[in-house]
Design a protein around this motif. Structure first.
Motif, PDB file in Angstrom:
ATOM      1  N   TYR A  36      -4.871   8.225   4.805  1.00 45.81           N
ATOM      2  CA  TYR A  36      -4.526   8.575   3.844  1.00 45.81           C
ATOM      3  C   TYR A  36      -5.774   8.335   2.624  1.00 45.81           C
ATOM      4  O   TYR A  36      -6.783   8.000   2.818  1.00 45.81           O
ATOM      5  CB  TYR A  36      -3.640   6.998   3.943  1.00 45.81           C
ATOM      6  CG  TYR A  36      -3.647   5.740   4.321  1.00 45.81           C
ATOM      7  CD1 TYR A  36      -4.029   5.164   5.311  1.00 45.81           C
ATOM      8  CD2 TYR A  36      -3.961   5.253   2.100  1.00 45.81           C
ATOM      9  CE1 TYR A  36      -4.050   3.726   4.368  1.00 45.81           C
ATOM     10  CE2 TYR A  36      -4.805   3.732   2.603  1.00 45.81           C
ATOM     11  CZ  TYR A  36      -4.666   3.340   3.136  1.00 45.81           C
ATOM     12  OH  TYR A  36      -5.285   2.542   3.553  1.00 45.81           O
ATOM     13  N   ASP A  37      -5.593   8.465   1.441  1.00 45.85           N
ATOM     14  CA  ASP A  37      -6.047   8.246   0.512  1.00 45.85           C
ATOM     15  C   ASP A  37      -6.384   7.013   0.357  1.00 45.85           C
ATOM     16  O   ASP A  37      -6.140   6.674  -0.826  1.00 45.85           O
ATOM     17  CB  ASP A  37      -5.220   9.122  -0.952  1.00 45.85           C
ATOM     18  CG  ASP A  37      -6.792   9.270  -1.718  1.00 45.85           C
ATOM     19  OD1 ASP A  37      -8.150   9.128  -2.075  1.00 45.85           O
ATOM     20  OD2 ASP A  37      -6.601   9.493  -3.345  1.00 45.85           O
ATOM     21  N   GLU A  60       3.614   6.935   1.746  1.00 46.65           N
ATOM     22  CA  GLU A  60       4.042   7.509   2.184  1.00 46.65           C
ATOM     23  C   GLU A  60       2.889   8.431   2.598  1.00 46.65           C
ATOM     24  O   GLU A  60       3.712   9.176   3.590  1.00 46.65           O
ATOM     25  CB  GLU A  60       3.570   8.564   0.508  1.00 46.65           C
ATOM     26  CG  GLU A  60       4.496   7.498  -0.887  1.00 46.65           C
ATOM     27  CD  GLU A  60       3.710   7.902  -2.405  1.00 46.65           C
ATOM     28  OE1 GLU A  60       4.560   7.500  -3.453  1.00 46.65           O
ATOM     29  OE2 GLU A  60       2.317   8.346  -2.491  1.00 46.65           O
ATOM     30  N   ALA A  61       2.321   8.419   3.455  1.00 46.38           N
ATOM     31  CA  ALA A  61       1.678   9.382   4.357  1.00 46.38           C
ATOM     32  C   ALA A  61       2.430   8.891   5.524  1.00 46.38           C
ATOM     33  O   ALA A  61       2.790   9.667   6.230  1.00 46.38           O
ATOM     34  CB  ALA A  61       0.106   9.205   4.888  1.00 46.38           C
ATOM     35  N   ASN A 106       1.169  -1.127  -0.108  1.00 44.45           N
ATOM     36  CA  ASN A 106       0.086   0.009   0.074  1.00 44.45           C
ATOM     37  C   ASN A 106       0.450   1.060  -0.117  1.00 44.45           C
ATOM     38  O   ASN A 106       0.869   1.546   0.913  1.00 44.45           O
ATOM     39  CB  ASN A 106      -0.449  -0.269   1.328  1.00 44.45           C
ATOM     40  CG  ASN A 106      -1.859   1.143   1.822  1.00 44.45           C
ATOM     41  OD1 ASN A 106      -1.715   2.217   0.899  1.00 44.45           O
ATOM     42  ND2 ASN A 106      -2.863   1.237   1.920  1.00 44.45           N
ATOM     43  N   ASP A 120       0.760  -2.197  -5.064  1.00 42.68           N
ATOM     44  CA  ASP A 120       1.914  -2.033  -5.480  1.00 42.68           C
ATOM     45  C   ASP A 120       3.180  -2.526  -5.221  1.00 42.68           C
ATOM     46  O   ASP A 120       3.855  -2.145  -4.120  1.00 42.68           O
ATOM     47  CB  ASP A 120       2.161  -0.277  -4.937  1.00 42.68           C
ATOM     48  CG  ASP A 120       0.347  -0.016  -4.899  1.00 42.68           C
ATOM     49  OD1 ASP A 120       0.216   0.553  -6.338  1.00 42.68           O
ATOM     50  OD2 ASP A 120       0.316   1.159  -4.166  1.00 42.68           O
ATOM     51  N   THR A 160       0.312   4.237  -1.165  1.00 48.11           N
ATOM     52  CA  THR A 160      -0.463   5.309  -0.637  1.00 48.11           C
ATOM     53  C   THR A 160      -0.172   6.129   0.954  1.00 48.11           C
ATOM     54  O   THR A 160       0.559   7.322   1.289  1.00 48.11           O
ATOM     55  CB  THR A 160      -1.724   5.526  -1.026  1.00 48.11           C
ATOM     56  OG1 THR A 160      -1.903   5.361  -2.826  1.00 48.11           O
ATOM     57  CG2 THR A 160      -1.886   6.932  -1.361  1.00 48.11           C
ATOM     58  N   SER A 213      -8.194   5.403  -3.569  1.00 49.37           N
ATOM     59  CA  SER A 213      -6.562   6.124  -4.485  1.00 49.37           C
ATOM     60  C   SER A 213      -6.565   4.272  -4.300  1.00 49.37           C
ATOM     61  O   SER A 213      -6.378   4.092  -5.875  1.00 49.37           O
ATOM     62  CB  SER A 213      -5.870   6.594  -4.846  1.00 49.37           C
ATOM     63  OG  SER A 213      -5.164   6.258  -3.448  1.00 49.37           O
ATOM     64  N   VAL A 214      -6.081   3.601  -3.274  1.00 50.69           N
ATOM     65  CA  VAL A 214      -5.873   2.948  -3.554  1.00 50.69           C
ATOM     66  C   VAL A 214      -6.869   1.693  -3.377  1.00 50.69           C
ATOM     67  O   VAL A 214      -6.912   0.643  -3.979  1.00 50.69           O
ATOM     68  CB  VAL A 214      -5.177   1.826  -2.371  1.00 50.69           C
ATOM     69  CG1 VAL A 214      -4.760   0.379  -1.938  1.00 50.69           C
ATOM     70  CG2 VAL A 214      -4.171   3.446  -1.327  1.00 50.69           C
TER      71      VAL A 214
END
Ligand code: ZN
Length: 242
Positions: free
Chosen positions: A216-217, A17-18, A12, A41, A14, A220-221
């Motif tokens: 986090y978003d 990164e968060a 994951n 990912d 996203t 989008s995931v």
């Protein structure tokens, strides 16, 4: 000194990164395994983790399953599907990185492992009884584990042989005076009904452990999971944290 402790990223990007952004500047990163599995990912997550300075990274059960020919009987149906998908998409250099990860590692007087000190890759520490047995399987003051995706601490009550479980919420901080097994929760697939990504900051000089959650978003995931044809259940659970 600030050491970022993360686990169960589960492909994951996203969420990862968060977490890295929220954690800010750190002196080292300790990653307790399961970089891959479930999420969309895998290559991107491995490459980002590998790029982190002063990294220690452990082998998780999904990492082991992706890189070896072990039986997948211990995995549920959806987890098996995602392991088959993974074996097809992992770049050779990322496959070798996972295959070379250690099952156990001792640093700064802390034992690091994915599942438990007794059975590093596979055993879940889900109750105080199992945790109590595991205190005999490491020599250091502390042991950090992942695998259950729940941020908590098992604390050895001095001289009694008893173990107490303490759950952690965002911002909770603990002074590590007694022997303990600590879990930073999961970056990429939390299972404590809080969908926010979970991580911990360990300070070996002050002997403190601080748990953090970051939004986090998720959408989008979920979209990437669905567009890749991965099991929809892996997308749904991210919004609910199970
Ligand atoms: Zn996991």
């Amino acid at each position: 000194m600030r050491i970022l402790v993360i686990s169960d990223i589960h492909a994951n990007l996203t969420a990862l990164e968060a977490v890295l952004e929220a954690a800010g500047s750190v002196d080292a990163t300790w990653c307790l395994g399961d970089l891959v599995g479930y999420g969309p990912d895998p290559n991107e997550c491995i490459e980002l983790v590998r790029s982190l300075p002063s990294l220690v990274c452990l082998l998780g059960n999904h990492d082991a399953a992706a890189t070896s020919h072990i039986s997948l009987n211990a995995f549920n149906y959806d987890a098996r599907l995602s392991v088959h998908w993974l074996r097809g998409v992992l770049k050779p250099q990322n496959m070798s990185f996972l295959a070379g990860l250690p099952e156990k590692y001792v640093t700064h007087q802390v034992t690091l492992t994915h599942g438990s000190p007794r059975n590093p890759v596979w055993e879940y520490l889900l109750d105080t009884h199992t945790a109590a047995f595991n205190f005999d399987f490491f020599d250091t003051h502390l042991c950090f584990v992942g695998h259950s995706h729940v941020p908590l601490a098992y604390l050895a009550l001095n001289g009694t042989g008893n173990v107490e479980c303490q759950l952690f919420n965002n911002g909770d901080k603990l002074k590590l005076t007694m022997r303990a097994i600590l879990n930073p929760g999961s970056v990429g697939q939390p299972r404590d009904h809080d969908p926010r990504a979970s991580y911990a900051i360990f300070d070996p000089e002050e002997m403190t452990w601080e748990l953090h959650r970051v939004e986090y978003d998720v959408l989008s995931v979920q979209q990437r999971i669905n567009s890749l044809g991965l099991p929809r259940r892996h997308a749904i659970r991210l919004a609910q944290g199970w």
